[in-house]
Enzyme design. Structure first.
Site, short mmCIF file in Angstrom:
data_model
loop_
_atom_site.label_atom_id
_atom_site.label_comp_id
_atom_site.label_asym_id
_atom_site.label_seq_id
_atom_site.Cartn_x
_atom_site.Cartn_y
_atom_site.Cartn_z
N ASP A 273 30.31 42.17 30.91
CA ASP A 273 29.19 41.75 31.74
C ASP A 273 28.13 40.94 31.01
OD1 ASP A 273 28.18 43.94 30.23
OD2 ASP A 273 26.55 44.12 31.68
N ASP B 237 34.51 46.43 28.10
CA ASP B 237 33.29 46.55 27.32
C ASP B 237 32.62 47.84 27.77
OD1 ASP B 237 30.91 45.73 25.80
OD2 ASP B 237 30.04 45.47 27.80
N CYS C 121 54.56 20.03 57.82
CA CYS C 121 55.53 20.96 57.23
C CYS C 121 55.34 20.99 55.72
CB CYS C 121 56.96 20.55 57.58
SG CYS C 121 57.49 19.00 56.83
N ASP D 274 29.93 38.95 25.83
CA ASP D 274 31.31 39.18 26.28
C ASP D 274 32.02 37.88 26.65
OD1 ASP D 274 31.17 41.98 26.06
OD2 ASP D 274 30.23 42.15 28.02
N CYS E 45 55.64 17.71 53.85
CA CYS E 45 54.43 16.86 53.91
C CYS E 45 53.47 17.26 52.80
CB CYS E 45 53.74 17.02 55.26
SG CYS E 45 54.73 16.50 56.68
#
Length: 743
Positions: free
Chosen positions: A631, A434, A14, A635, A17
């Site tokens: 990318d 970008d 549960c 960046d 726990c």
């Protein structure tokens, strides 16, 4: 040593726990980022030493939740084990139901139908009926129901009660009271001589039924990972002594060549050494069309070879492969612990002890002021409170939604690397892109060729491409791509003039291709192109010119083409009320033109790589949550600085390592998908939490009998067990709706 581990945590039944296991991990020195996931019974953490790793297992063992390294597991064996657990729960439920049904009919039938009560009394007698019920209930309690006592009672004595403790106390109290009534009725007032065997039976049956259905649903939460794992082929065709033979994939080693026939999945990441074919990479990038692959091109394991035969050299297998890295990212996201989970854990940790106190106080109050017979009344309300208050729904509310939401997002091409990103992206108010490689293709493309008067477009292109064929300039590659499919004549005496252009002879004619200043300096009149040149340069496009035997031949317009999904992404974000900006090192005119074409709200141009962080801060308004999409290597600082960094998956590894979210394809439309996935997953979590907490807040008082003095309504233990099971099923079913999530 600083390594991240995922372990399997046992005995969690549960939310309480999971909260205790989390507390045990948090108390270990040298551990960071610990996150316990109740939904898939695992924990993930980073340790700084071998001693800390040992301490983790010791702490979990002491708390009653032993762990084992997940990497030591056989995935197929684990799946089989989980399926066997479901089968075992189904068997236990059916056996319990078969034992409980006669008990329920004998006892409840007598209460509901007077004729049945008289028939039992006049045939076998009430006492014999009770004895038969006691035998069936005892078999049920010490058979299918024994699991609750084996775990619940020791947990109670350890001072760490869980759901099993509540069930064991509730059913045990009803059973022992009934046995006492049967064994020594003379010790109780006559009005208190009643048995509750049917309550103990029905509670166990309903809770077993709930666990069975819950286990089935939880098995479905890991479907995304299983589908990814299922993409791996089992066999690979390798060359052995000049012959191609099939071997298990695990035997393939780096540098070894393997064959992929049409229609087969590529066995491992590699490089094409022979052959030409189209490869379906949609599972990786979302690209709808297959991509052409030939000698020297890279291929990714588990993508599909659609037509020709390829011979490839393996470069990455196992955990180093692209698919394995994707699976690892999905598993990390599914095991993420959101900031909101810390509050849920604190409440859940204290919930079961609080319920025990409430049950005791409830029995005490009704013992003082309750109706006669008081003893059975106290038993009914006490057992009802214990049974209805199970915190399972609380424990499942967050992790199930995370598992299914992030798994579905991965199928849509979005990988969440952190739980914080999943929670925070829903509130993004500004997304800054970008430009190059993110909104645009990141490579020059010939977007237009304007022939001089009297010249033919295709003839001009073939002659220019012939001269450019020997050049390595990016613009030359763009021209050659545009001329693909055309028959190129042979160029003679070609020469590259650094910083200016190229020259050569084609079909006996002298050609020059290059910048305006160089061509016009050769006494070539380019004035007829002035208007077109000005229009192109306003858009930030690059212009080259070609001359043939001292006369103008054509004007070439080179540009970085906008990605097809860019406009869709920006429109989708703006519809959600998100502002969109573009940050670029390109000139103002080029970036302004791009922004106007895509409908972008704000522009920051002429930015050096180190200036992107300042550019982000300049766009920030008070209270803004900023996501940055990039990318390239340049960046990475901005990706790390933004509230949420989103890396395009076709970019550099550095950028992806710095990001919180990775788009597996290069399509910027994935940004809108990521925002949508975050919003829908977090909305689902909020729904689950409202239901889980609201259910307990509303029904615990009802179980305690607060409505009885006013309306005579009292919740029976059996109904409490049914309501508790339905609560967990509601949470799981609601989370499973995310499997149908679309972009």
């Amino acid at each position: 040593m600083s390594d991240t581990f995922t372990i399997r945590v046992q005995n969690m039944s549960c939310g309480a726990c999971a909260a205790r296991a989390q507390k045990a991990l948090d108390g270990v020195d040298g551990i960071e980022g610990a996150a316990v996931n109740f939904a898939d019974e695992s924990a993930r953490f980073t340790v700084d030493s071998a001693k800390a790793l040992k301490d983790v297992f010791a702490a979990l063992e002491k708390a009653g939740y032993p762990g084992a390294l997940k990497e030591d597991e056989d995935a197929a064996a684990r799946r089989e084990e989980k399926e066997n657990d479901v089968i075992a729960l189904r068997r236990a439920t059916l056996i319990a139901a078969a034992l409980a049904l006669p008990v329920f009919i004998l006892e409840m039938g007598s209460h509901l139908f007077p004729a049945m009560h008289h028939a039992i009394h006049n045939s076998i007698g009430t006492e014999t009926s009770w004895q038969l019920q006691s035998v069936l209930t005892t078999i049920l309690m010490f058979g299918p129901g024994l699991r609750f006592f084996r775990r619940g009672i020791p947990a109670l004595f350890k001072g760490a009660p869980d759901m099993n403790s509540l069930v064991a106390l509730g059913t045990g109290a009803a059973y022992l009271y009934s046995v006492f009534v049967l064994a020594a009725p003379e010790l109780l007032p006559e009005q208190s001589r009643a048995v509750y065997f049917e309550s103990a039976c029905v509670i166990i049956v309903l809770i077993l039924l709930g666990r069975w259905l819950e286990a089935r649903a939880k098995n479905r939460t890991g479907a995304a990972i299983e589908r990814l794992i299922g993409l791996r082929p089992d066999l690979v065709r390798v060359e052995v002594e000049g012959e191609w033979v099939e071997r298990p994939l695990a035997e393939l080693v780096s540098g070894q060549t393997f064959m992929v026939r049409a229609g087969e999945r590529i066995a491992a990441d590699g490089e094409v050494v022979s052959g030409h074919s189209d490869v379906d990479q949609s599972m990786l990038t979302g690209e709808p069309m297959p991509v052409s692959k030939t000698v020297g091109d890279g291929v990714t394991g588990s993508t599909i070879n659609t037509d020709g035969t390829l011979i490839c050299r393996a470069t990455a297998m196992g955990s180093d492969s692209k698919l394995a890295q994707i699976i690892a990212l999905v598993e990390t996201a599914q095991g993420a612990r959101l900031p909101i989970q810390a509050l849920v854990d604190q409440i859940t940790l204290r919930f079961v002890p609080a319920v025990l106190v409430v049950a005791a106080l409830t029995m005490l109050v009704w013992g003082l002021v309750g109706p006669e017979p008081k003893l059975p009344f106290m038993l009914v309300v006490g057992v009802s409170v214990l049974i209805i208050a199970c915190p399972c729904a609380m424990g499942l509310a967050t992790p199930t939604s995370i598992m299914i939401g992030t798994g579905r997002a991965a199928e849509l091409g979005v990988l969440f690397r952190t739980g914080t990103a999943l929670q925070h992206l829903q509130g993004a108010t500004l997304v800054a892109f970008d430009k190059t490689g993110t909104l645009t293709e990141g490579r020059p493309t010939l977007v237009d060729i304007i022939p001089a008067q009297g010249s033919d477009r295709d003839d001009a292109l073939t002659m220019i491409a012939a001269v450019e064929a020997s050049s390595q300039h990016p613009a030359a590659r763009a021209i050659l791509e545009a001329a693909e499919g055309l028959s190129l004549p042979e160029a003679m005496n070609t020469e590259a003039v650094a910083g200016r252009g190229v020259s050569g002879q084609v079909n006996g004619a002298q050609l020059y291709v290059g910048k305006h200043g160089w061509i016009s300096g050769l006494d070539v009149d380019l004035s007829s192109f002035d208007k077109a040149r000005a229009a192109a340069e306003v858009k930030g496009q690059t212009v080259f010119f070609a001359a043939k035997d001292g006369a103008p031949l054509a004007m070439l317009v080179i540009s970085d083409k906008i990605k097809s999904g860019a406009k869709t992404a920006i429109e989708a974000l703006q519809k959600r009320g998100v502002r969109v900006a573009v940050i670029s090192g390109d000139g103002q005119a080029a970036v302004d033109h791009l922004a106007a074409e895509l409908g972008i709200d704000a522009v920051v141009a002429d930015v050096l790589p180190e200036g992107k962080i300042a550019a982000l801060d300049s766009l920030r308004r008070g209270g803004d949550v900023i996501a940055f999409v990039g990318d390239g290597i340049n960046d990475a600082p901005a990706l790390a600085h933004a509230d949420i960094g989103i890396a395009v998956g076709t970019g550099t590894d550095v950028a992806m390592d710095a990001a919180d979210v990775v788009l597996m394809g290069g399509d910027p439309a994935g940004v809108a998908v990521a925002v949508s996935a975050s919003q829908k997953t977090m909305r689902n979590i909020r729904q689950n939490l409202v239901w889980a907490f609201g259910y307990n807040v509303a029904l615990i008082p009802v179980a305690a009998g607060v409505l009885y003095p006013f309306f005579g309504i009292l919740l029976s233990p059996a109904l409490a067990a049914g309501a508790m099971g339905l609560s967990s099923l509601f949470v799981l079913t609601n989370a499973l709706r995310l499997r149908k999530m679309v972009a």
